[in-house]
Design an enzyme around this catalytic site. Structure first.
Site, PDB file in Angstrom:
ATOM      1  N   GLY A  31      61.933 -41.401   7.012  1.00 29.65           N
ATOM      2  CA  GLY A  31      61.459 -40.839   5.751  1.00 29.65           C
ATOM      3  C   GLY A  31      60.221 -39.977   5.922  1.00 29.65           C
ATOM      4  N   ALA A  32      59.488 -39.745   4.813  1.00 30.63           N
ATOM      5  CA  ALA A  32      58.362 -38.799   4.779  1.00 30.63           C
ATOM      6  C   ALA A  32      58.827 -37.467   5.374  1.00 30.63           C
ATOM      7  CB  ALA A  32      57.151 -39.355   5.530  1.00 30.63           C
ATOM      8  N   HIS A  37      62.500 -32.360   9.882  1.00 31.95           N
ATOM      9  CA  HIS A  37      63.672 -33.189   9.559  1.00 31.95           C
ATOM     10  C   HIS A  37      64.737 -32.338   8.867  1.00 31.95           C
ATOM     11  CE1 HIS A  37      60.486 -36.475   9.282  1.00 31.95           C
ATOM     12  NE2 HIS A  37      61.346 -36.992  10.146  1.00 31.95           N
TER      13      HIS A  37
END
Ligand code: PAF
Length: 280
Positions: A31-32, A37
């Protein structure tokens, strides 16, 4: 985008897609999510019928409890970013779902885990190996996407897949950088303004090392990079290591290895940043 929290529901959904001949691509994350990503997700979307992303902050890969506590949890904005990037399935399991019992798996990575990050983060790669293997068994992807920023992690996952004959193709993806060269990382958001100004010095030193490596022996190049980075008082080098890009082992003569990589870990205050560059 469909969201699943349980392994059973995710698997029923993916089994049906797989049986109908769809290819499944997978991007595991904690996440984050940042543009690094999202680039992995977009590459995955362009190469597969179905893109699965997992968000799971894996407690067993954190050797430092402070890092685990500070790991940002931002599932809502993450979901929005994933949806716009074309992700089809998001998997957000709980800790209990992933580890119903305390994990005791023994992992072995042929010595790849003992150098660089492994020296400073005991148990980290065992934790990564355990969770990635588990996620591969759950998702059963045709392809999985990993960033080259985590060079050692990528090498270890490639080793694990070969050794355990896991039927997945690992796709390495280039490090995504800010305009000033700083490698994207969810840790960057914890940098103070001064540290953020200093941090691009890491990549600048790596570029300089790639341009000039042949004037030095490997250990001399390590010292040069360390000195250059630490010229900025906001930055403190934990290691700067020249290694064989395949075995990750150190060497003494450029003639001895076909491909070399230079990896660094640098503290900006309490924020630990890693980066690397292929020298040749
Ligand atoms: O690179 C990461 O974010 C993590 O190590 C991974 C691969 C998602 C495993 O938790």
């Amino acid at each position: 985008m469909k969201v699943f929290e349980t392994i059973n529901e995710l698997q029923s959904h993916l089994d049906a897609l797989r049986e109908s001949g769809k290819t499944i691509g997978f991007v595991p994350t904690m996440g984050a999510l940042h543009d690094g990503h999202i680039q992995l997700v977009k590459t995955c979307v362009s190469q597969n019928d179905v893109t699965v992303v997992s968000i799971f902050v894996n407690p067993i890969q954190f050797n430092n409890p402070e890092d685990l506590a500070k790991c940002p949890r931002t599932v809502e904005p993450d979901s929005e970013k994933l949806e716009s990037a074309g992700c089809s399935v998001l998997f957000t399991p709980s800790e209990k779902e992933m580890y119903p019992e305390p994990d005791t798996t023994v992992m072995e990575f042929g010595g790849l885990e003992k150098v660089m990050e492994g020296r400073f983060r005991p148990g980290h790669f065992r934790g990564v190996g355990v969770v990635v293997k588990k996620l591969f068994e759950i998702v059963k992807p045709h392809r999985a996407y990993f960033g080259e920023k985590d060079f050692q992690q990528l090498a270890i996952i490639q080793y694990m897949v070969r050794k355990l004959e896991i039927p997945v193709e690992i796709i390495p993806c280039a490090t995504i950088r800010e305009a000033d060269g700083l490698a994207m990382s969810s840790r960057n958001m914890r940098l103070t303004a001064e540290q953020r100004t200093a941090a691009p010095g890491i990549y600048a030193a790596l570029i300089n090392a790639r341009e000039n490596y042949s004037w030095f022996i490997p250990s001399g190049l390590e010292k040069l990079v360390m000195t250059e980075i630490e010229q900025n008082h906001e930055l403190k080098v934990e290691y700067a290591t020249v290694a064989n890009a395949v075995t990750l082992q150190p060497f003494e003569d450029w003639m001895d290895v076909e491909h070399a990589v230079l990896c660094v870990a640098v503290f900006a205050g309490k924020v630990r940043l890693i980066d690397n560059i292929r020298l040749y």
